[in-house]
Design a protein around this motif. Structure first.
Motif, mmCIF file in Angstrom:
data_model
loop_
_atom_site.group_PDB
_atom_site.id
_atom_site.type_symbol
_atom_site.label_atom_id
_atom_site.label_comp_id
_atom_site.label_asym_id
_atom_site.label_seq_id
_atom_site.Cartn_x
_atom_site.Cartn_y
_atom_site.Cartn_z
ATOM 1 N N SER A 522 0.849 -1.193 0.000
ATOM 2 C CA SER A 522 0.000 0.000 0.000
ATOM 3 C C SER A 522 0.883 1.241 0.000
ATOM 4 C CB SER A 522 -0.907 -0.005 1.239
ATOM 5 O OG SER A 522 -1.672 1.176 1.310
ATOM 6 N N PHE A 523 0.434 2.278 -0.718
ATOM 7 C CA PHE A 523 1.182 3.531 -0.733
ATOM 8 C C PHE A 523 0.227 4.681 -0.408
ATOM 9 C CE2 PHE A 523 3.433 7.199 -2.165
ATOM 10 C CZ PHE A 523 4.765 6.893 -1.996
ATOM 11 N N PRO A 524 0.669 5.591 0.477
ATOM 12 C CA PRO A 524 1.926 5.639 1.225
ATOM 13 C C PRO A 524 2.068 4.424 2.142
ATOM 14 C CG PRO A 524 0.794 7.765 1.318
ATOM 15 C CD PRO A 524 -0.162 6.791 0.725
ATOM 16 N N PRO A 535 2.336 9.788 6.727
ATOM 17 C CA PRO A 535 1.765 10.928 6.006
ATOM 18 C C PRO A 535 2.768 11.515 5.016
ATOM 19 C CG PRO A 535 2.411 11.587 8.212
ATOM 20 C CD PRO A 535 2.621 10.102 8.134
ATOM 21 N N LEU A 536 2.233 11.987 3.917
ATOM 22 C CA LEU A 536 3.041 12.729 2.954
ATOM 23 C C LEU A 536 2.862 14.220 3.214
ATOM 24 C CD1 LEU A 536 2.235 10.701 -0.304
ATOM 25 C CD2 LEU A 536 4.298 10.575 1.100
ATOM 26 N N ASN A 550 4.998 -5.135 -6.094
ATOM 27 C CA ASN A 550 3.930 -5.730 -5.275
ATOM 28 C C ASN A 550 2.917 -4.712 -4.774
ATOM 29 O OD1 ASN A 550 4.642 -8.624 -5.147
ATOM 30 N ND2 ASN A 550 6.538 -7.851 -4.242
ATOM 31 N N LEU A 551 2.996 -3.508 -5.239
ATOM 32 C CA LEU A 551 2.033 -2.483 -4.832
ATOM 33 C C LEU A 551 0.636 -2.847 -5.343
ATOM 34 C CD1 LEU A 551 1.551 0.302 -3.520
ATOM 35 C CD2 LEU A 551 1.960 1.306 -5.785
ATOM 36 N N GLU A 552 -0.348 -2.879 -4.409
ATOM 37 C CA GLU A 552 -1.713 -3.278 -4.776
ATOM 38 C C GLU A 552 -2.705 -2.131 -4.677
ATOM 39 O OE1 GLU A 552 -2.907 -6.635 -2.488
ATOM 40 O OE2 GLU A 552 -1.270 -7.917 -3.192
ATOM 41 N N SER A 557 -5.256 8.086 2.524
ATOM 42 C CA SER A 557 -4.630 9.347 2.918
ATOM 43 C C SER A 557 -4.176 10.163 1.706
ATOM 44 C CB SER A 557 -3.424 9.086 3.828
ATOM 45 O OG SER A 557 -2.404 8.371 3.150
ATOM 46 N N ILE A 558 -4.123 9.534 0.535
ATOM 47 C CA ILE A 558 -3.708 10.254 -0.669
ATOM 48 C C ILE A 558 -4.705 11.361 -0.999
ATOM 49 C CG2 ILE A 558 -4.916 8.909 -2.441
ATOM 50 C CD1 ILE A 558 -1.219 9.687 -2.700
ATOM 51 N N VAL A 559 -5.955 11.161 -0.594
ATOM 52 C CA VAL A 559 -7.004 12.143 -0.887
ATOM 53 C C VAL A 559 -6.741 13.457 -0.169
ATOM 54 C CG1 VAL A 559 -9.500 12.548 -0.840
ATOM 55 C CG2 VAL A 559 -8.629 10.244 -1.156
#
Length: 623
Positions: A522-524, A535-536, A550-552, A557-559
Motif C-alpha cells: 500500500s502507498f503511502p 503521512p506525505l 507488489n504495490l496493490e 490518505s492520498i485524498v
C-alpha cells in the motif's frame, strides 16, 4: 573584355527561391507546402530571405507557426527597417570579372550568380551600385588559389561588407594574391568593416593565411571541414576577435602560442570539435581573456595545458590572470587530466594533475574514459558555481577542498562507475541548491553532513551500487523541494522504518520513488512502529511511483493531498485499487503506464474507476 556585354543581374525566380527555402527548412510537410510557396513569393526573389525563413521554420511542422510567418508584419516594413541582410552569393563560377564599363544594377540588395559557362562578367564599378551589401558568400570556386587581386578589386568596391563566407573552394590558399604589393593596404580597407569570416570545405588549405588574421575588425571566425589544415600563423589575434569555432579539422596539430600569450587579446569563446590530431590546447596557458572553452570529440587530446604553473613554485613561467568562467569537455577518450602541472619539457605520457583556474564558474566533463581526477585540490576555486561530471569511468575520487566552494550551487555526478567516495569535508553548505548522484556503482556512501545543507532544494539519488542506509544523525535535509530516489532500497527503507516519513519535508513539492521497494503493498507505506500510514507532506504537487512490483492499492490518505496536481504510476503490475473517496480534487494530470489491472478499471468505456477520474483535465492511460 570590352566585347563582352554586361550581364544584368536579376532577382531569383520563385522556383529558385523555393529550392533555397526547401533546402533550409528540410522541405515543407505536404500539408504546409502551399503556405511555404506563399512565403517564398513574399521573399521577392531575395535568397537570404528564403534561407533565413527556411532556417527559422526548420523542423517545425505546426501550421500555426508557418501561418504566423506568412502573416507577419515584417513584410510591411520599409526596407530601412527590415533586418534581412542584403547578400551577394557567387556560386559555381571559375572566373568572376568586374568591368569598368558603366552598367546599371538598379537598387538590388541581393545578387545570385549562376552560369553554365563558369565565366560571368559583372558591369561595374559596384561600389556606387550596391552600397548596402553586407554579406558575401563564395561557393564552389574549384580552381581558385586566392579570391582577390588588388587592382580594381572587391575589397574597395563593396564598402559595407560585414560577413564573408567561403565554402567548397578546394584549392584555396589565401584571400588575396600574396604577390600583390599593395595587399596589406586592401586588407586594411576591408578591415574597417568585416566582422565575420567563415571557411568550410577548403580541403587544400594547409595553413590559415596570415591575411585572414590581419583583419582588425573581425569578431568571429568559424573554420570547419578543412581536412588538411595543420596550423595557424604564429601571430596575435585581431584585437576585437571574440569567438573562434574550429570543427572537423583532423590534421590540426597545434594552436599558436601567440594566441595564448597575447595580453591584448579579446578572445572570449573558443570551441574545438572533431580535431583528432590535437594532443593539447596550449603549452603553458590558455588565452588570458578566454571566458568559455568547449572541447568535444577530440580523440587524442591528453590535457588542456602541458605546464600548469599556478601552484608550481619552481616554474619560471606563471599564468597571466585568468578570466575563464566556463569549461566543458566531452567525449575526449584520451584525456588524462584537465590541467597538468608538469614542467616543460614534459611528456604527454606521464602527466601530473594540476589545478583549475580560480576564476572558473562552470565545469562540465563528459565521457572522458581515462580521466582519473578533475584537479589536485579545489581550495582556490571559490568562484565555482556548477560541477557536472558524467561517464568518466576511471574517476575514483573527487578533489579535496570541495567543502570550501562557497559559491557552489549545483553538483551532478553521473555514471562514474569507479568513484568510491566524496572528500572527508563533505559538501559546501552556503548556496548548494541541487545535488545529483546517479549510476556510481562503487560509491560507498553519500557525502557526510547532508542534513546540514540548508539551501539544498533538489536531490536525486540514482541507480548504481546499493548505498547504505541513512544514519540516525545524518538524514536528508528537510528543506528539499524535489526528491528523487531510484534503486536505493536501504535509503528508502531507512526513511520509512524509523518513523521519519516525509511529513517533516514541509516544503517538498515533487517526490519520485523508483525501484526501491519489493515489499510495499500500500502507498503511502505504513509506519511499522506505529502501525499507521506514513503521512506525505501537504505541500506535495507531483508524485511519481515507478516499478513497485507488489504495490496493490493507494491508501485513503492520498485524498488529503489537496495541492497535488500530478500523479504518475509506472510499472506497478499488481496495482488494482484506488481509495473509495477517489483521488485528490486538485489533480490536473494522471498518467498510468504498464499497470494492467488498474488500467482496465480506468477505461472510459465502463471502467470501475472512470467516474472518479472525470474531474481530471488530462488522463493518460497506456492500455
Amino acid at each position: 573584355m570590352g566585347t563582352v556585354p554586361p550581364h544584368p543581374l536579376k532577382k531569383l525566380s520563385d522556383n529558385d527561391c523555393l529550392a533555397i527555402f526547401a533546402q533550409h527548412s528540410l522541405g515543407p510537410h505536404e500539408l504546409l507546402e502551399e503556405i511555404g510557396k506563399k512565403i517564398v513569393t513574399k521573399c521577392d526573389g531575395l535568397p537570404l530571405a528564403a534561407q533565413t525563413l527556411g532556417g527559422l521554420l526548420r523542423g517545425r511542422h505546426d501550421r500555426r507557426v508557418w501561418e504566423g510567418v506568412l502573416g507577419s508584419k515584417i513584410w510591411e516594413l520599409p526596407e530601412q527597417r527590415c533586418r534581412i541582410i542584403p547578400a551577394l552569393a557567387i556560386g559555381g563560377c571559375k572566373k568572376v570579372v568586374w568591368e569598368s564599363a558603366t552598367g546599371h544594377l538598379g537598387s538590388q540588395n541581393s545578387v545570385v550568380c549562376r552560369d553554365t559557362s563558369n565565366q560571368v562578367f559583372f558591369a561595374g564599378p559596384l561600389k556606387p551600385q550596391l552600397p548596402k551589401l553586407e554579406e558575401l558568400e563564395i561557393n564552389d570556386m574549384k580552381e581558385q588559389t586566392y579570391i582577390w587581386k588588388s587592382h580594381n578589386e572587391l575589397l574597395q568596391d563593396i564598402c559595407s561588407l560585414k560577413r564573408l563566407t567561403i565554402d567548397s573552394c578546394p584549392e584555396l590558399q589565401s584571400l588575396v594574391a600574396e604577390e600583390e604589393k599593395d595587399q596589406q593596404q586592401q586588407l586594411c580597407e576591408l578591415s574597417s568593416r568585416l566582422e565575420y569570416l567563415g571557411l568550410s570545405d577548403c580541403e587544400g588549405l594547409v595553413k590559415l593565411p596570415q591575411s585572414s588574421l590581419s583583419l582588425s575588425s573581425l569578431r568571429e571566425i568559424q573554420i570547419s571541414s578543412c581536412s588538411s589544415l595543420v596550423s595557424f600563423p604564429e601571430i596575435a589575434l585581431p584585437s576585437k576577435l571574440r569567438k573562434i569555432d574550429i570543427w572537423h579539422c583532423d590534421a590540426l596539430k597545434s594552436l599558436p602560442e601567440a594566441w595564448m600569450c597575447d595580453a591584448n587579446s579579446s578572445l572570449e569563446i573558443l570551441t574545438i570539435l572533431f580535431c583528432d590530431s590535437l594532443r593539447y590546447i596550449a603549452e603553458v596557458q590558455l588565452p588570458p581573456s578566454l571566458k568559455r572553452l568547449n572541447i568535444m570529440m577530440c580523440d587524442n587530446i591528453r590535457t588542456l595545458t602541458v605546464e600548469e604553473g599556478i601552484q608550481s613554485s619552481s616554474s619560471s613561467r606563471r599564468y597571466t590572470s585568468y578570466l575563464l568562467e566556463g569549461l566543458y569537455i566531452s567525449c575526449c577518450p584520451s584525456l588524462t587530466c584537465i590541467f597538468s602541472k608538469n614542467e616543460l619539457p614534459a611528456t604527454l605520457e606521464s602527466l601530473e594533475v594540476g589545478n583549475l583556474p580560480p576564476s572558473l564558474k562552470s565545469l562540465g566533463v563528459e565521457s572522458c574514459s581515462k580521466l582519473e581526477s578533475i584537479a589536485e585540490r579545489l581550495d582556490n576555486n571559490t568562484s565555482l558555481e556548477t560541477i557536472d561530471i558524467s561517464n568518466c569511468g576511471n574517476l575514483k575520487i573527487l578533489p579535496s577542498g570541495l567543502h570550501n566552494l562557497r559559491q557552489l550551487q549545483e553538483i551532478k555526478i553521473r555514471a562514474c562507475e569507479n568513484l568510491v567516495s566524496f572528500p572527508e569535508g563533505g559538501l559546501p553548505c552556503a548556496k548548494l541548491m541541487r545535488l545529483e548522484i546517479y549510476a556510481c556503482k562503487r560509491l560507498e556512501a553519500l557525502p557526510k553532513g547532508l542534513h546540514n545543507l540548508t539551501s539544498l532544494q533538489q536531490l536525486k539519488i540514482g541507480t548504481g551500487g546499493e548505498l547504505p542506509s541513512l544514519e540516525e544523525d545524518d538524514g536528508l535535509p528537510t528543506n528539499l523541494h524535489s526528491l528523487e530516489i531510484d534503486g536505493n532500497t536501504k535509503i528508502w527503507k531507512s526513511m520509512i522504518e524509523r518513523g521519519r516519513g516525509f511529513h517533516r519535508f514541509s516544503s517538498l513539492r515533487r517526490l519520485k520513488i523508483m525501484n526501491c521497494d519489493d515489499d510495499t503493498v500500500s502507498f503511502p507505506p505504513e509506519d511499522i512502529i506505529l502501525g499507521t500510514t506514513l503521512p506525505l507532506p501537504a505541500s506535495l504537487t507531483s508524485l511519481w511511483i515507478f516499478f513497485f512490483p507488489n504495490l496493490e492499492r493507494l491508501s485513503s490518505s492520498i485524498v488529503d493531498l489537496q495541492n497535488l496536481t500530478e500523479l504518475v504510476f509506472w510499472g506497478c503490475p499488481k496495482l488494482k485499487s484506488f481509495p473509495e473517496k477517489g483521488l485528490p480534487s486538485s489533480l490536473l494530470k494522471l498518467r498510468i503506464v504498464n499497470c494492467p489491472l488498474i488500467e482496465e478499471k480506468c477505461r472510459k468505456d465502463g471502467g470501475q474507476y472512470w467516474d472518479l477520474l472525470t474531474h481530471i483535465p488530462s488522463v493518460l492511460i497506456d492500455i
